[in-house]
Design an enzyme around this catalytic site. Structure first.
Site: not given
Lengths: 96, 485
Positions: B78, B153, B177
């Site tokens: 990420k 997210s 997330s």
């Protein structure tokens, strides 16, 4: 209403954010919706309840003060928009 | 079967037996990226050359008889986990060109293990959002229906695993997330206990809630990944000091006598899609058939979880994001003086959701409001943690939906942040209490959209979740479903 447009402007200034006129209406009404919603918290009975800052029950973590590896000033300033001789350069602080 | 379809466990076996090389596996993953990335937009930065080189180095280590859990395994990261020499943008204009001078501790651990980093994946800006629509750069699409959001997210992480564009992805979970996008994309997403995985080099959003964890194709792979990424790190003062167990040791069959708790308030919550409810009920039947005992538990302060989170997280964010002032890193706006530079940089560098949260957080922390908002939210946090403690006196693990509804259409909730926040209701409490949680595929809704099942356990008892999740995947095949692209 929980928060007025003036208060939004004031808080934005504290956070060093400039709110443009065209953003203002939407931002103020969304902020007000969210704050009115979280105001629900006030109904919770928290008398004699201690606050939790983080979920681990750890306290201060100390270590010996021994020098380790560092980035070095050249590496540390590399991502800055303006730097000179290992230092950050910023615009003048006082107007005039 | 294509190599990119392999799980970590399957690839490990083939690599160690020298049936395949890491170079072949990595090439296969990149050919998959070439085929599907334009439809899905999961990656922000693709590191093809570095990855192929790392794969060749992994092959040398394998040839010399070495084996580590992730040696030669393609992994995406990420884009808020620092990678030395590779841009780490947080999907924000303000960090568009930021190249970290150091690796996050988890990335260092991946590299030491010989993992192959394929690139950096998309997310909501600074991890603020539940749809990945808040990225400043691109909108990532759900591989099961490209008109829908992948969740957020960590949307890029979930999609990169679901669409076989890596074998493992590292994401982060502050309020759901990892678990929510895993649920929406039909993969396994594991949020370890707060403190279990080092946050050193993770760009901070809400420091008392943030936790790094793996996205994988199976629970077995999540355990394998944990063996590499979970360790005590002196560079993170909230890192858990005890040694990590061998997480794969929990992968054993048998649920007899295990008490599975069903949360009354979650079952009764309004707005749960009937097909989501049905999939979760069906999961209970699976556990019953395995000999588990089902008990009802109550988390009476559930209704305060979302409000407490949306005070605490923005408050911590407003403080953490004060560092983006144009001085030391990131974007800097042209300006006459220092104050103007701060304001211009932050106003044009941050997106709308980030600004909204900074304003909420600054307000909640400001003089006159602190006690009513932040102080009260911290006390409510204590009540929520105590609820879990009581529930875990009756149950070994808790079972619930991950999210009330299947993924919505891109753009559907753009103007309605509050409705978006409310969909975090089942995931947020685990962050407030610091406990681990997982999402594993357990059915479908709205045609073929994946539905996730959440399992939670007491802090630092990740093994209970891994065991229960492993048993579920031994009995069911939901995790084997693949989107057609």
């Amino acid at each position: 209403m929980t928060i007025s447009k003036d208060e939004v402007l004031y808080v934005a200034h504290l956070a060093r954010l400039e709110i443009h006129d065209e953003e203002m209406d939407k931002l103020a009404s969304q902020t007000d919706d969210i704050l009115s919603y979280v105001a629900e918290l006030k109904k919770a009975d928290t008398e004699n309840v201690d606050p939790t800052a983080q979920s681990l029950s750890l306290v201060n973590r100390l270590r010996e003060d021994e020098p380790g590896e560092t980035l070095g000033s050249e590496n540390a300033v590399k991502n800055s928009a303006d730097h000179y001789d290992g230092m950050f350069v910023v615009p003048k602080v006082v107007k005039g | 079967m294509e190599l990119f379809e392999l799980s970590i466990a399957e690839a490990r076996e083939k690599l160690d037996k020298k049936e395949i090389s890491s170079f072949e596996l990595t090439q296969s993953v990149f050919s998959r990226i070439d085929d599907v990335e334009k439809k899905l937009d999961a990656y922000i930065t693709i590191c093809r050359e570095d990855a192929l080189q790392a794969a060749q180095e992994a092959d040398k280590r394998i040839a010399s008889g070495e084996t580590t859990p992730l040696l030669g395994i393609p992994v995406s990261v990420k884009d808020l986990i620092c990678t030395k020499g590779v841009k780490t943008t947080c999907a924000s204009k303000i960090l568009k060109d930021f190249v970290p001078p150091y690796d996050a501790s988890v990335v260092e651990a991946l590299k030491k293990d010989g993992a192959v980093i394929t690139g950096k994946v998309n997310m909501d800006e600074f991890a603020m959002g539940s749809s990945t629509e808040n990225s400043a750069f691109k909108i990532t699409r759900n591989p099961w229906d490209t008109s829908r959001i992948p969740g957020g997210s960590s949307g890029g992480s979930a999609v990169s695993v679901a669409a076989d564009m890596c074998l493992l992805s590292l994401g982060s979970d502050t309020g759901g997330s990892i678990r929510q996008p895993a649920s929406h994309c039909g993969v396994t997403g594991f949020k370890p206990s707060y403190g279990r995985v080092s946050r050193y080099g993770l760009v901070a959003f809400a420091s008392s809630l943030d936790q790094i964890g793996p996205f994988t194709k199976t629970v077995e792979d999540a355990a394998i990944a944990m063996n590499t990424i979970a360790f005590h790190d002196p560079k993170d003062s909230t890192s858990y000091p005890d040694a990590s167990p061998d997480y794969t040791s929990y992968l054993e069959k048998g649920m007899k006598g295990v008490k599975v708790g069903v949360i009354k308030e979650y079952i009764e919550a309004e707005g749960i899609d009937p097909e989501v409810s049905a999939a979760v009920k069906n999961s209970l039947e699976v556990y019953k058939s395995l000999g588990a005992e089902i008990v009802e538990v109550s988390l009476p302060h559930t209704k305060y979880a979302v409000p407490a989170y949306y005070v605490i997280a923005p408050s911590e964010a407003s403080s953490n994001l004060a560092r983006y002032d144009g001085v030391r890193f990131g974007f800097r706006a042209e300006s006459e003086d220092l104050l103007e530079m701060y304001q211009e940089t932050r106003s044009s560098g941050f997106g709308a959701e980030v600004k909204r949260r900074i304003i909420i957080g600054t307000y909640a922390l400001s003089a006159g409001y602190y006690d009513a908002y932040y102080g009260q939210a911290q006390k409510v946090r204590t009540l929520i943690a105590e609820d879990f403690k009581k529930a875990f006196e009756k149950a070994d693990i808790l079972l619930s939906p991950v999210t009330p509804e299947p993924p919505f259409k891109i753009g559907e909730k753009n103007d309605d942040p509050l409705t978006m926040y409310l969909s975090d209701i089942f995931t947020i409490s685990a962050n407030l209490a610091g406990i681990p949680g997982i999402s594993i595929p357990c059915g479908t809704a709205g045609g073929n959209l994946p539905v996730g099942l959440q399992l939670m356990a007491p802090a630092f008892e990740e093994g209970k979740i891994l065991k229960a999740g492993y048993n579920f995947q031994c009995e069911t095949a939901f995790h084997k479903n693949k989107p057609v692209l």
